[in-house]
Design a protein around this motif. Structure first.
Motif, PDB file in Angstrom:
ATOM      1  N   SER A 116      -7.892  -0.913   4.119  1.00 54.85           N
ATOM      2  CA  SER A 116      -8.584  -0.847   2.839  1.00 54.85           C
ATOM      3  C   SER A 116      -7.578  -1.133   1.711  1.00 54.85           C
ATOM      4  O   SER A 116      -6.403  -0.785   1.822  1.00 54.85           O
ATOM      5  CB  SER A 116      -9.219   0.533   2.677  1.00 54.85           C
ATOM      6  N   ASN A 168      -6.316  -0.075  -1.021  1.00 48.08           N
ATOM      7  CA  ASN A 168      -5.977   1.029  -1.919  1.00 48.08           C
ATOM      8  C   ASN A 168      -4.573   1.518  -1.580  1.00 48.08           C
ATOM      9  O   ASN A 168      -4.089   1.289  -0.472  1.00 48.08           O
ATOM     10  CB  ASN A 168      -6.969   2.190  -1.736  1.00 48.08           C
ATOM     11  N   LYS A 195       0.815  -1.232   0.000  1.00 48.68           N
ATOM     12  CA  LYS A 195       0.000   0.000   0.000  1.00 48.68           C
ATOM     13  C   LYS A 195       0.841   1.271   0.000  1.00 48.68           C
ATOM     14  O   LYS A 195       0.313   2.363  -0.219  1.00 48.68           O
ATOM     15  CB  LYS A 195      -0.845   0.051   1.288  1.00 48.68           C
ATOM     16  N   GLU A 216     -15.796   2.947   5.461  1.00 52.03           N
ATOM     17  CA  GLU A 216     -15.142   2.056   6.404  1.00 52.03           C
ATOM     18  C   GLU A 216     -15.892   1.967   7.739  1.00 52.03           C
ATOM     19  O   GLU A 216     -16.789   2.758   8.025  1.00 52.03           O
ATOM     20  CB  GLU A 216     -13.704   2.538   6.678  1.00 52.03           C
ATOM     21  N   SER A 256     -11.102   4.463  -0.597  1.00 53.97           N
ATOM     22  CA  SER A 256     -11.143   3.008  -0.447  1.00 53.97           C
ATOM     23  C   SER A 256     -11.990   2.387  -1.558  1.00 53.97           C
ATOM     24  O   SER A 256     -13.013   2.948  -1.947  1.00 53.97           O
ATOM     25  CB  SER A 256     -11.755   2.646   0.909  1.00 53.97           C
TER      26      SER A 256
END
Ligand code: TXA
Ligand code: MG
Length: 425
Positions: A188, A190, A97, A225, A196
């Motif tokens: 998440s 991303n 990430k 989220e 997200s």
């Protein structure tokens, strides 16, 4: 007959992907049918679709044998999961990430039994936690617990004394955790700072080639989220560090209905009801230190409420606003504007009268349906980004129910704010 166990014995070995050290993968997407999964009284998954079972088995082997992160759907957003109790596996989440190492991860469990295995020996849940778990788990609620450093690697907690844990309600997420027989750390799915993902297409365009396997379980129903709650404060308050899928109204209601009068804790929302110097400085506080939820296109928040008089702000009519935008993006001949506004928005109606602008309106829902607006918000950001608009305009909604989480994300994504006045001129 136990379909789950029978099918497990029939699984064939599926060829491995390249090793994580190669840094680049051909990303495999495997389908899962959430409706083919149910859970028995012992929290064991029962899976009636063989394709889904095989996908879950492949993902579980990747997680356990290769320690590679796997992308899977949750009811909130897609997650990038790895074994929470293995530092090497967890470290790959951060590298995939580009996530700063001082931002801790949420640990996902599939049963209360698994939750207890993570907590310090002899720890008993505070009464408000018992109520919240009973009412909202599995579901989009994350709770902070004291972290036992002999169990939870410091990479998960970023050396904090607490660990964030939730039990997702998406059947694919919960079954993956149960079949892997291991708690999964999952932020998440991303790149750090981006909105997200709520659909596989978003994950592919952001992390395609960086992850080996994505489980496709369709779109995420909640769309934002989980709510993150700290109920470990000495003053007995419940502190909402990040508003999310479970609303503050629902939390208060559950506590009022299930706790005896006199023991109902105050529920405080960070930055609305309290600030705390320690929290303001800590990178652990959701969204405090790092850029969040921003598409690569600039986002402008349109506020329709009355600005506080002390702020002495100028209000813009819709045509003033478009004039100002055209000036700031002077290089383009025709301005391409993404619009995220409720379907019954008067501001949107007025803006759309300007035909010199190329409008890209992403459909949300009416003001009265904030849950559906929440579900569609990130999809809207990411869809408009892919349509290469010059700017995305987002209209504010009331900070009630799901609106609190919506505005939390929108304010963090927005680089600019305009106060719109429909009445003047
Ligand atoms: O819905 C969700 O929560 C999704 C899905 C995948 O489950 N996950 C998610 O993870 O949003 P992430 O990493 O994007 O956000 C987790 C937030 C971060 O802002 C982090 O700072 C906060 O939770 N957090 C984690 N552990 C914490 C702790 N011990 N104390 C305070 N905040 C914590
Ligand atoms: Mg995130």
């Amino acid at each position: 007959m136990n379909i789950f166990k029978t099918a497990l014995t029939r699984l064939r070995i599926i060829q491995r992907q390249p090793s994580p050290s190669s840094m680049f993968f051909s990303t495999q997407v495997l389908k899962c049918d959430p409706s083919s999964i149910s859970f028995d009284g012992d929290d064991h998954p029962q899976i009636t679709c063989i394709e889904t079972l095989r996908s879950l088995q492949t993902a579980s082997r990747d997680l356990n044998d290769t320690l590679r992160p796997v992308v899977f759907p949750t009811e909130t957003v897609y997650g990038l999961g790895a074994l929470a109790l293995n530092s090497m596996a967890a470290s790959r989440i951060f590298s995939t990430k580009g996530r700063p190492s001082d931002n801790p991860l949420i640990v996902h469990v599939s049963s209360e039994h698994m939750l207890r295995s993570l907590l310090p020996p002899g720890y008993s849940l505070p009464a408000p936690y018992k109520v919240l778990i009973e009412r909202f788990w599995p579901g989009p609620l994350t709770l902070l617990f004291p972290s036992d450093p002999t169990k939870i690697p410091s990479i998960i907690t970023a050396n904090q004394p607490t660990v964030a844990i939730r039990m997702p309600s998406h059947s694919v997420a919960r079954a993956l955790i149960a079949i892997s027989d291991a708690p999964l750390a999952a932020p998440s799915a991303n790149s750090s700072g981006k909105p997200s993902p709520t659909r596989v297409e978003h994950v592919l365009s952001d992390l395609g080639g960086k992850v080996g396997l994505i489980l496709d379980g369709g779109f995420c129903e909640v769309g934002l989220e989980s709510t993150v709650i700290d109920g470990l404060q000495e003053d007995g308050t419940l502190r909402v560090l990040r508003p999310g899928g479970v609303s503050v109204e629902e939390i208060k209601d559950a506590l009022q209905q299930n706790l005896p009068g006199g023991t109902i804790p105050k529920v405080l929302v960070h930055r609305r009801d309290f600030t705390d110097d320690v929290i303001e400085r800590a990178p652990t506080t959701p969204g405090m230190k790092y850029r969040h939820y921003s598409p690569s296109v600039p986002v402008t928040l349109l506020r329709t409420s009355t600005p506080p008089p002390s702020m002495k702000l100028k209000s813009y009519t819709p045509s003033d606003l478009l004039g100002s935008l055209k000036e700031s993006v002077a290089s383009v001949t025709s301005l391409k504007v993404g619009l995220l506004a409720p379907s019954d928005s008067a501001v949107a109606k007025k803006l759309l009268e300007d035909t010199t602008v190329e409008w890209h309106r992403y459909p949300l829902a009416s003001f009265s349906n904030p849950a559906l607006i929440a579900q569609r918000l990130f999809d809207g950001f990411l869809t408009l980004e892919r349509e290469s608009v010059d700017v995305i305009l987002v209209e504010e909604v009331a900070e009630e129910r799901e609106g609190l989480a919506i505005m939390n994300r929108v304010k963090k994504a927005a680089g600019e704010t305009y106060w719109i006045d429909l009445k003047s001129r």
